[in-house]
Each structure stands twice: as C-alpha cells, then as structure tokens.
Motif scaffolding. Structure first.
Motif, short mmCIF file in Angstrom:
data_model
loop_
_atom_site.label_atom_id
_atom_site.label_comp_id
_atom_site.label_asym_id
_atom_site.label_seq_id
_atom_site.Cartn_x
_atom_site.Cartn_y
_atom_site.Cartn_z
N MET A 164 66.49 33.31 -1.70
CA MET A 164 65.56 32.20 -1.30
C MET A 164 64.85 31.59 -2.52
O MET A 164 64.40 32.24 -3.37
CB MET A 164 64.36 32.78 -0.47
CG MET A 164 63.60 31.80 0.33
SD MET A 164 62.51 32.12 1.48
CE MET A 164 61.32 32.66 0.69
N SER A 165 65.10 30.30 -2.41
CA SER A 165 64.51 29.39 -3.45
C SER A 165 62.99 29.21 -3.35
O SER A 165 62.59 28.80 -2.27
CB SER A 165 65.33 28.28 -3.71
OG SER A 165 64.93 27.67 -4.53
N GLN A 166 62.14 29.35 -4.19
CA GLN A 166 60.89 29.07 -4.50
C GLN A 166 60.35 28.15 -5.56
O GLN A 166 60.88 28.43 -6.68
CB GLN A 166 59.89 30.53 -4.21
CG GLN A 166 60.24 31.12 -3.25
CD GLN A 166 59.09 32.44 -3.44
OE1 GLN A 166 57.83 32.26 -3.02
NE2 GLN A 166 59.51 33.43 -3.83
N ARG A 167 59.35 27.26 -5.52
CA ARG A 167 58.85 26.64 -6.39
C ARG A 167 58.07 27.82 -7.27
O ARG A 167 57.45 28.75 -6.81
CB ARG A 167 58.10 25.42 -6.06
CG ARG A 167 58.76 24.21 -5.45
CD ARG A 167 57.95 23.18 -5.28
NE ARG A 167 56.58 23.50 -4.55
CZ ARG A 167 56.30 23.49 -3.46
NH1 ARG A 167 57.41 23.18 -2.61
NH2 ARG A 167 54.92 23.48 -3.03
N LEU A 168 58.05 27.45 -8.49
CA LEU A 168 57.13 28.30 -9.64
C LEU A 168 55.63 28.17 -9.15
O LEU A 168 55.05 29.32 -9.26
CB LEU A 168 57.31 27.88 -10.82
CG LEU A 168 58.99 27.67 -11.36
CD1 LEU A 168 58.90 27.51 -12.95
CD2 LEU A 168 59.42 29.22 -11.47
N SER A 169 55.35 27.31 -8.52
CA SER A 169 53.84 27.14 -8.07
C SER A 169 53.67 28.20 -6.98
O SER A 169 52.73 28.82 -6.51
CB SER A 169 53.15 25.63 -7.57
OG SER A 169 54.23 25.23 -6.45
N GLN A 170 54.78 28.47 -5.89
CA GLN A 170 54.55 29.38 -5.04
C GLN A 170 54.50 30.91 -5.25
O GLN A 170 54.00 31.46 -4.77
CB GLN A 170 55.79 28.90 -4.22
CG GLN A 170 55.44 27.62 -3.27
CD GLN A 170 57.07 27.42 -2.40
OE1 GLN A 170 58.18 27.52 -2.98
NE2 GLN A 170 56.92 26.85 -1.15
N ILE A 171 55.30 31.04 -6.38
CA ILE A 171 55.30 32.40 -6.88
C ILE A 171 53.96 32.65 -7.49
O ILE A 171 53.45 33.68 -7.30
CB ILE A 171 56.52 32.32 -7.96
CG1 ILE A 171 57.75 32.30 -7.39
CG2 ILE A 171 56.52 34.12 -8.61
CD1 ILE A 171 58.98 32.26 -8.32
N TRP A 172 53.38 31.73 -8.34
CA TRP A 172 51.90 32.02 -8.74
C TRP A 172 51.19 32.03 -7.67
O TRP A 172 50.06 32.92 -7.92
CB TRP A 172 51.70 30.85 -9.48
CG TRP A 172 50.48 31.02 -10.56
CD1 TRP A 172 49.13 30.53 -10.24
CD2 TRP A 172 50.46 31.64 -11.60
NE1 TRP A 172 48.51 30.77 -11.36
CE2 TRP A 172 49.03 31.67 -12.17
CE3 TRP A 172 51.43 32.46 -12.56
CZ2 TRP A 172 48.66 32.22 -13.41
CZ3 TRP A 172 51.07 32.74 -13.56
CH2 TRP A 172 49.63 33.11 -14.09
N GLN A 173 51.09 31.40 -6.59
CA GLN A 173 50.33 31.52 -5.45
C GLN A 173 50.32 32.87 -4.95
O GLN A 173 49.35 33.35 -4.52
CB GLN A 173 50.39 30.39 -4.36
CG GLN A 173 50.03 29.00 -4.89
CD GLN A 173 50.25 27.88 -4.00
OE1 GLN A 173 51.12 27.94 -3.12
NE2 GLN A 173 49.85 26.67 -4.23
N GLN A 174 51.43 33.31 -4.88
CA GLN A 174 51.72 34.76 -4.26
C GLN A 174 51.14 35.79 -4.97
O GLN A 174 50.55 36.64 -4.54
CB GLN A 174 53.35 35.09 -4.22
CG GLN A 174 54.15 34.46 -3.06
CD GLN A 174 55.46 34.45 -3.31
OE1 GLN A 174 56.14 35.00 -4.10
NE2 GLN A 174 56.18 34.12 -2.25
N PHE A 175 51.22 35.21 -6.31
CA PHE A 175 50.41 36.42 -7.31
C PHE A 175 48.81 36.24 -7.00
O PHE A 175 48.00 37.38 -7.00
CB PHE A 175 50.73 36.22 -8.59
CG PHE A 175 51.82 36.90 -8.88
CD1 PHE A 175 51.90 38.27 -9.76
CD2 PHE A 175 53.39 36.41 -9.16
CE1 PHE A 175 52.97 38.78 -10.22
CE2 PHE A 175 54.33 36.96 -9.70
CZ PHE A 175 54.12 38.21 -10.13
N GLN A 176 48.57 35.16 -6.65
CA GLN A 176 47.11 34.88 -6.42
C GLN A 176 46.61 35.69 -5.18
O GLN A 176 45.70 36.42 -5.16
CB GLN A 176 46.61 33.50 -6.32
CG GLN A 176 46.72 32.50 -7.56
CD GLN A 176 46.38 31.20 -7.49
OE1 GLN A 176 46.89 30.53 -6.60
NE2 GLN A 176 45.78 30.77 -8.38
N GLN A 177 47.47 35.52 -4.20
CA GLN A 177 47.15 36.01 -3.05
C GLN A 177 47.30 37.66 -3.17
O GLN A 177 46.25 38.28 -2.50
CB GLN A 177 48.26 35.69 -2.00
CG GLN A 177 48.12 34.17 -1.30
CD GLN A 177 49.04 33.69 -0.52
OE1 GLN A 177 50.32 34.17 -0.56
NE2 GLN A 177 48.99 32.50 -0.18
#
Length: 195
Positions: free
Chosen positions: A1-14
């Motif tokens: 599944m494709s994710q924007r880099l900002s979404q990956i960063w947000q996952q780390f934040q969460q």
C-alpha cells in the motif's frame, strides 16, 4: 500500500503518542540537530525522539539550519534513525514495514552523506547570504507528499541515486544550496555525489 511520507511520519508520531500537529516552538530542524548532539553524548531516550517527531516534519528539516552548523558540528545522524526504529519496534511489538525503515534510514544516510560531501568542500561558504526561502519550505512540503510503497522502497534500496526518493531529497538540498547562492552547476554536482 502506498503512503505519503507525511503519513509515515504521522504514524511514528502516533506510535510515540504525540499529537499530529507540528510544534513550532522550536525552530524546524533544530530538534533533529539537538537529538544528534544528545545521542552523541548519551544513550537514546524516548524523550529525545519525541522531540524530533514533535518538532519536525522529517529528519531532512535539519537542512533548514545553517550548513556550517551541520558540517562543523560533525554530529552523527545515523543513531537517530536507529533509535527511532528500535523504539518504534519495541513499542509496536511487531516488525516495522520495509517502507518505514527505508523512509527513516534513507534520510539519515542522506544527511550523513551531505555532511561528508560538504565537509570536503570546506572552502565554500555554505551560508553566504543564506536565508531559508519559501522554495526550501515548498520542497520539504513536496517531499512530504511523495508516495512510498514497497516497490519504491525496494527501488531505493537497489539504486538510491536513481530513485524517486533521492530525486525528492535532492530537490530539497538544491533549494537549500540555491538559498545560499551556490551556483547551479556546483549544487547539481554535489547532490549527484550525495545521493
């Protein structure tokens, strides 16, 4: 599944239980620099990593700082990436995705390479008339919109310098070098060597 880099960063934040909004009380990039300095002097801690995640939109935000500060301090960026992935794995209790690992480690490898290549050219004033322009900010925002999936992550591993990730990282650095009035030809040569 494709994710924007900002979404990956947000996952780390969460994962680290942080709000998704950027804390602007610390200058962008400064949190990454402080974390690199702290990790050089002591063991990794969740507190240091939370500061990085809360006060930046990516590790490449450090490119907004004066280049002399980045090159002159000779701080290692690799421990930030390793610590982020280790703590994330410990919290998540499952293996991280290839995309997560490539996203984090490609940034620290790029920063390490940037530091080393710019150090070779110590005669250049990387901060002459340097003012972080809207173009640098735009390139960082554009980077955060880049999509990363398993195929692109594998492509980055197999040949980073020709990957879309490298192209996006290079655009941020080119904008940063342009803001310091570095000639386009030198900036292009440097980004080719760095990637």
């Amino acid at each position: 599944m494709s994710q924007r880099l900002s979404q990956i960063w947000q996952q780390f934040q969460q994962l680290f239980s942080l709000p998704e909004s950027l804390d602007t009380t610390i200058e962008t990039g400064q949190a990454v620099f402080i974390a690199a300095k702290t990790l050089q002097e002591q063991d990794a801690s969740i507190k240091v990593l939370k500061s990085v995640l809360q006060n930046s939109s990516s590790l490449l935000d450090v490119l907004c700082l004066p280049m002399a500060q980045i090159v002159g301090a000779d701080l290692p960026f690799m421990p930030i990436g390793i610590a982020l992935l280790k703590f994330a794995h410990d919290i998540y209790k499952q293996p991280l995705s290839l995309e997560d690992c490539v996203f984090i480690m490609s940034q620290v490898a790029y920063l390490e390479s940037t530091k080393e290549i710019l150090k070779i050219h110590s005669h250049v004033n990387w901060d002459a008339k340097s003012q972080i322009t809207d173009l640098v900010t735009q390139q960082l925002q554009k980077l955060n919109q880049l999509e990363l999936d398993r195929d692109r992550a594998i492509q980055a591993l197999n040949g980073f310098q020709i990957s879309p990730l490298a192209t996006a990282f290079n655009q941020v650095l080119l904008a940063r070098l342009a803001s310091a009035n570095i000639s386009k030809s030198l900036a292009k040569l440097l980004t080719q060597r760095i990637a």
